[in-house]
Write a protein that holds these residues in place. Structure first.
Motif, PDB file in Angstrom:
ATOM      1  N   VAL A 267       0.891  -1.125  -0.037  1.00  0.00           N
ATOM      2  CA  VAL A 267       0.228  -0.015  -0.019  1.00  0.00           C
ATOM      3  C   VAL A 267       0.901   1.223  -0.016  1.00  0.00           C
ATOM      4  CG1 VAL A 267      -1.857  -1.176   1.018  1.00  0.00           C
ATOM      5  CG2 VAL A 267      -0.154   0.128   2.601  1.00  0.00           C
ATOM      6  N   ASP A 268       0.316   2.185  -0.338  1.00  0.00           N
ATOM      7  CA  ASP A 268       1.058   3.653  -0.379  1.00  0.00           C
ATOM      8  C   ASP A 268       1.524   3.948   1.203  1.00  0.00           C
ATOM      9  OD1 ASP A 268       0.732   3.785  -3.264  1.00  0.00           O
ATOM     10  OD2 ASP A 268      -0.731   5.558  -3.087  1.00  0.00           O
ATOM     11  N   SER A 269       0.542   3.884   1.882  1.00  0.00           N
ATOM     12  CA  SER A 269       0.867   4.234   3.402  1.00  0.00           C
ATOM     13  C   SER A 269      -0.095   3.651   4.323  1.00  0.00           C
ATOM     14  CB  SER A 269       0.648   5.839   3.540  1.00  0.00           C
ATOM     15  OG  SER A 269      -0.570   6.145   3.721  1.00  0.00           O
ATOM     16  N   VAL A 270       0.170   3.888   5.621  1.00  0.00           N
ATOM     17  CA  VAL A 270      -0.729   3.294   6.495  1.00  0.00           C
ATOM     18  C   VAL A 270      -2.304   3.604   6.486  1.00  0.00           C
ATOM     19  CG1 VAL A 270      -0.563   4.760   8.282  1.00  0.00           C
ATOM     20  CG2 VAL A 270      -1.031   2.456   9.078  1.00  0.00           C
ATOM     21  N   ALA A 271      -2.567   4.766   5.983  1.00  0.00           N
ATOM     22  CA  ALA A 271      -3.859   5.163   5.468  1.00  0.00           C
ATOM     23  C   ALA A 271      -4.680   4.255   4.678  1.00  0.00           C
ATOM     24  CB  ALA A 271      -3.926   6.503   5.048  1.00  0.00           C
ATOM     25  N   ASP A 272      -3.857   3.480   3.953  1.00  0.00           N
ATOM     26  CA  ASP A 272      -4.697   2.404   2.948  1.00  0.00           C
ATOM     27  C   ASP A 272      -4.774   1.089   3.563  1.00  0.00           C
ATOM     28  OD1 ASP A 272      -4.579   4.595   0.773  1.00  0.00           O
ATOM     29  OD2 ASP A 272      -2.329   4.173   0.827  1.00  0.00           O
ATOM     30  N   LEU A 273      -4.261   0.931   4.715  1.00  0.00           N
ATOM     31  CA  LEU A 273      -4.143  -0.430   5.447  1.00  0.00           C
ATOM     32  C   LEU A 273      -5.683  -1.199   5.271  1.00  0.00           C
ATOM     33  CD1 LEU A 273      -2.395  -2.694   6.368  1.00  0.00           C
ATOM     34  CD2 LEU A 273      -2.739  -1.803   8.567  1.00  0.00           C
ATOM     35  N   PRO A 274      -6.718  -0.506   5.721  1.00  0.00           N
ATOM     36  CA  PRO A 274      -8.151  -1.310   5.884  1.00  0.00           C
ATOM     37  C   PRO A 274      -8.514  -2.124   4.923  1.00  0.00           C
ATOM     38  CG  PRO A 274      -8.166   0.888   7.009  1.00  0.00           C
ATOM     39  CD  PRO A 274      -6.790   1.132   6.306  1.00  0.00           C
ATOM     40  N   ALA A 275      -8.135  -1.640   3.530  1.00  0.00           N
ATOM     41  CA  ALA A 275      -8.538  -2.185   2.423  1.00  0.00           C
ATOM     42  C   ALA A 275      -7.569  -3.517   1.960  1.00  0.00           C
ATOM     43  CB  ALA A 275      -8.343  -1.189   1.125  1.00  0.00           C
ATOM     44  N   ALA A 276      -6.409  -3.214   2.661  1.00  0.00           N
ATOM     45  CA  ALA A 276      -5.435  -4.327   2.363  1.00  0.00           C
ATOM     46  C   ALA A 276      -5.979  -5.656   3.422  1.00  0.00           C
ATOM     47  CB  ALA A 276      -4.048  -4.105   2.645  1.00  0.00           C
ATOM     48  N   LEU A 277      -6.282  -5.124   4.636  1.00  0.00           N
ATOM     49  CA  LEU A 277      -6.773  -6.191   5.437  1.00  0.00           C
ATOM     50  C   LEU A 277      -7.949  -6.842   5.049  1.00  0.00           C
ATOM     51  CD1 LEU A 277      -6.019  -4.296   8.918  1.00  0.00           C
ATOM     52  CD2 LEU A 277      -4.794  -5.765   7.618  1.00  0.00           C
ATOM     53  N   ALA A 278      -8.904  -6.156   4.491  1.00  0.00           N
ATOM     54  CA  ALA A 278     -10.296  -6.622   3.691  1.00  0.00           C
ATOM     55  C   ALA A 278      -9.868  -7.692   2.870  1.00  0.00           C
ATOM     56  CB  ALA A 278     -11.225  -5.578   3.372  1.00  0.00           C
ATOM     57  N   ASP A 279      -8.866  -7.395   1.869  1.00  0.00           N
ATOM     58  CA  ASP A 279      -8.447  -8.187   0.888  1.00  0.00           C
ATOM     59  C   ASP A 279      -7.695  -9.743   1.425  1.00  0.00           C
ATOM     60  OD1 ASP A 279      -6.213  -9.446  -0.678  1.00  0.00           O
ATOM     61  OD2 ASP A 279      -7.134  -7.824  -2.234  1.00  0.00           O
ATOM     62  N   ILE A 280      -7.073  -9.501   2.730  1.00  0.00           N
ATOM     63  CA  ILE A 280      -6.654 -10.593   3.328  1.00  0.00           C
ATOM     64  C   ILE A 280      -7.561 -11.604   3.917  1.00  0.00           C
ATOM     65  CG2 ILE A 280      -4.997 -11.324   5.365  1.00  0.00           C
ATOM     66  CD1 ILE A 280      -3.238  -8.890   4.655  1.00  0.00           C
ATOM     67  N   GLU A 281      -8.479 -10.831   4.525  1.00  0.00           N
ATOM     68  CA  GLU A 281      -9.485 -11.664   5.051  1.00  0.00           C
ATOM     69  C   GLU A 281     -10.474 -12.261   4.119  1.00  0.00           C
ATOM     70  OE1 GLU A 281     -11.866  -9.233   7.844  1.00  0.00           O
ATOM     71  OE2 GLU A 281     -10.269 -10.011   9.468  1.00  0.00           O
ATOM     72  N   ALA A 282     -10.386 -11.607   2.746  1.00  0.00           N
ATOM     73  CA  ALA A 282     -10.971 -12.351   1.683  1.00  0.00           C
ATOM     74  C   ALA A 282     -10.369 -13.558   1.221  1.00  0.00           C
ATOM     75  CB  ALA A 282     -11.482 -11.548   0.626  1.00  0.00           C
ATOM     76  N   ARG A 283      -8.966 -13.594   1.341  1.00  0.00           N
ATOM     77  CA  ARG A 283      -8.311 -14.666   0.987  1.00  0.00           C
ATOM     78  C   ARG A 283      -8.143 -15.813   1.816  1.00  0.00           C
ATOM     79  NH1 ARG A 283      -2.850 -11.191  -1.265  1.00  0.00           N
ATOM     80  NH2 ARG A 283      -1.955 -13.189  -1.551  1.00  0.00           N
ATOM     81  N   ARG A 284      -8.313 -15.367   3.152  1.00  0.00           N
ATOM     82  CA  ARG A 284      -8.465 -16.310   4.173  1.00  0.00           C
ATOM     83  C   ARG A 284      -9.665 -16.919   4.246  1.00  0.00           C
ATOM     84  NH1 ARG A 284      -5.863 -16.860   8.647  1.00  0.00           N
ATOM     85  NH2 ARG A 284      -7.826 -17.224   9.778  1.00  0.00           N
ATOM     86  N   ALA A 285     -10.624 -16.366   3.578  1.00  0.00           N
ATOM     87  CA  ALA A 285     -11.916 -17.074   3.783  1.00  0.00           C
ATOM     88  C   ALA A 285     -12.181 -18.132   2.635  1.00  0.00           C
ATOM     89  CB  ALA A 285     -13.025 -15.956   3.373  1.00  0.00           C
ATOM     90  N   GLY A 286     -11.107 -18.005   1.624  1.00  0.00           N
ATOM     91  CA  GLY A 286     -10.930 -18.695   0.275  1.00  0.00           C
ATOM     92  C   GLY A 286      -9.999 -19.892   0.659  1.00  0.00           C
ATOM     93  N   GLY A 287      -9.711 -19.967   1.921  1.00  0.00           N
ATOM     94  CA  GLY A 287      -8.778 -20.912   2.491  1.00  0.00           C
ATOM     95  C   GLY A 287      -7.250 -20.855   2.185  1.00  0.00           C
ATOM     96  N   GLU A 288      -6.921 -19.755   1.756  1.00  0.00           N
ATOM     97  CA  GLU A 288      -5.431 -19.317   1.496  1.00  0.00           C
ATOM     98  C   GLU A 288      -4.679 -18.818   2.794  1.00  0.00           C
ATOM     99  OE1 GLU A 288      -2.800 -16.100  -1.192  1.00  0.00           O
ATOM    100  OE2 GLU A 288      -4.962 -16.568  -1.590  1.00  0.00           O
ATOM    101  N   ARG A 289      -3.441 -19.455   3.031  1.00  0.00           N
ATOM    102  CA  ARG A 289      -2.790 -19.179   4.131  1.00  0.00           C
ATOM    103  C   ARG A 289      -1.208 -18.298   3.713  1.00  0.00           C
ATOM    104  NH1 ARG A 289      -6.957 -19.491   5.636  1.00  0.00           N
ATOM    105  NH2 ARG A 289      -7.665 -20.807   7.355  1.00  0.00           N
ATOM    106  N   PRO A 290      -0.676 -17.627   4.482  1.00  0.00           N
ATOM    107  CA  PRO A 290       0.483 -16.756   4.348  1.00  0.00           C
ATOM    108  C   PRO A 290       1.705 -17.935   4.091  1.00  0.00           C
ATOM    109  CG  PRO A 290      -0.100 -16.804   6.650  1.00  0.00           C
ATOM    110  CD  PRO A 290      -1.025 -17.447   6.045  1.00  0.00           C
TER     111      PRO A 290
END
Length: 290
Positions: A267-290
């Motif tokens: 992301v550009d800065s921490v101001a953009d983090l909430p959208a990134a976290l939503a993306d990660i939760e969507a990926r987790r919901a699909g079964g993806e892991r880091p």
């Protein structure tokens, strides 16, 4: 604005669990400090390295100082000293190669300078206060770690708190005998302190490549910060003054370095983090892991 997601460890990241059995919710976010939460451009540590080396007659460019950013400050000094052009200056000045005692001497010169000046750079990065508040409302725990030693954090923390930066836990660069970045130890110390039962529900947010590697080594999701931190190295005013083509080029270059270090998202800065976290939760919901 986020970059396209990139999975570095494909075998780990694409292993699937049926979405119906997955709790997609994240539990904690662990932040870096300079360049991520405060100090736009990560100027405090870099400039002081330049100044400290100058007191020994060594000419260090700001870009040189940025190279090992994210390491503990003593390791940072050690890494700078082994650079060929820095070591050549040292031998020319002192007639010998540098030693561990010289690392200690530079560190002892660096520390009071860093303590004196860190407060000048403690201002929150725009959006940091609001992002932390949003994470708390969402029930996330907030950890943090830094390459700064505890003495420096003791100066920085009260000023950052007065400006609205509040975290649940802080690990300083010299707190752990096991060492710092790129090892997982500071990130995992946050996991223990926050009582998180699964590192895969944690996200490490950092503006440096060793900080991203730290998160990956700890088994966490990682989000790189491209424009507000060390990889771009500009104040907010300098960044805002860039022509759009140059801004885009700098974003792309910084993102590429962070993605190459293992960032799942940038992301550009921490101001953009909430959208990134939503993306990660969507990926987790699909079964993806880091």
């Amino acid at each position: 604005m986020t970059s396209p997601p990139r999975t570095v460890n494909a075998a780990a990241s694409t292993s699937s669990t049926p979405a119906s059995t997955v709790d997609a919710r994240l539990q904690a976010v662990i932040f870096d400090w300079a360049g991520t939460l405060v100090d736009h451009g990560s100027l405090a540590p870099t400039q002081i390295f330049v100044d400290a080396f100058a007191t020994f007659g060594i000419d260090l460019a700001l870009e040189d100082a940025r190279g090992p950013m994210g390491l503990s400050k003593r390791d940072h000094i050690r890494t700078l000293l082994v650079e060929a052009h820095v070591q050549a200056q040292w031998r020319a000045r002192f007639g010998r190669s540098s030693s561990e005692a010289d690392i200690d001497a530079i560190y002892e010169r660096f520390m009071p300078m860093q303590i004196e000046h860190v407060g000048r750079y403690s201002r929150p990065i725009p959006g940091a206060v609001e992002t932390l508040a949003a994470l708390r409302r969402a029930g996330l725990k907030i950890g943090s770690c830094s390459g700064y030693p505890r003495q420096v954090m003791a100066v920085l923390l009260p000023q950052a708190m007065a400006d609205g930066i509040h975290v649940d836990h802080v690990v300083a660069g010299d707190d752990l005998a096991a060492g710092g970045r790129p090892g997982p130890f500071m990130a995992l110390a946050n996991v223990l302190a926050l009582g998180i039962g699964d590192v895969r529900t944690c996200v490490k947010v950092d503006d440096t490549t060793p900080g991203i590697e730290e998160g990956r080594n700890a088994g966490m999701w990682t989000v790189g910060v491209s424009l507000s931190g060390n990889e771009t190295g500009l104040t907010l005013a300098q960044l805002q003054a860039l022509p759009q083509p140059e801004l885009a080029a700098r974003r792309a270059a910084a993102s590429q370095r962070l993605l190459a270090a293992g960032a799942h998202l940038v992301v550009d800065s921490v101001a953009d983090l909430p959208a990134a976290l939503a993306d990660i939760e969507a990926r987790r919901a699909g079964g993806e892991r880091p």
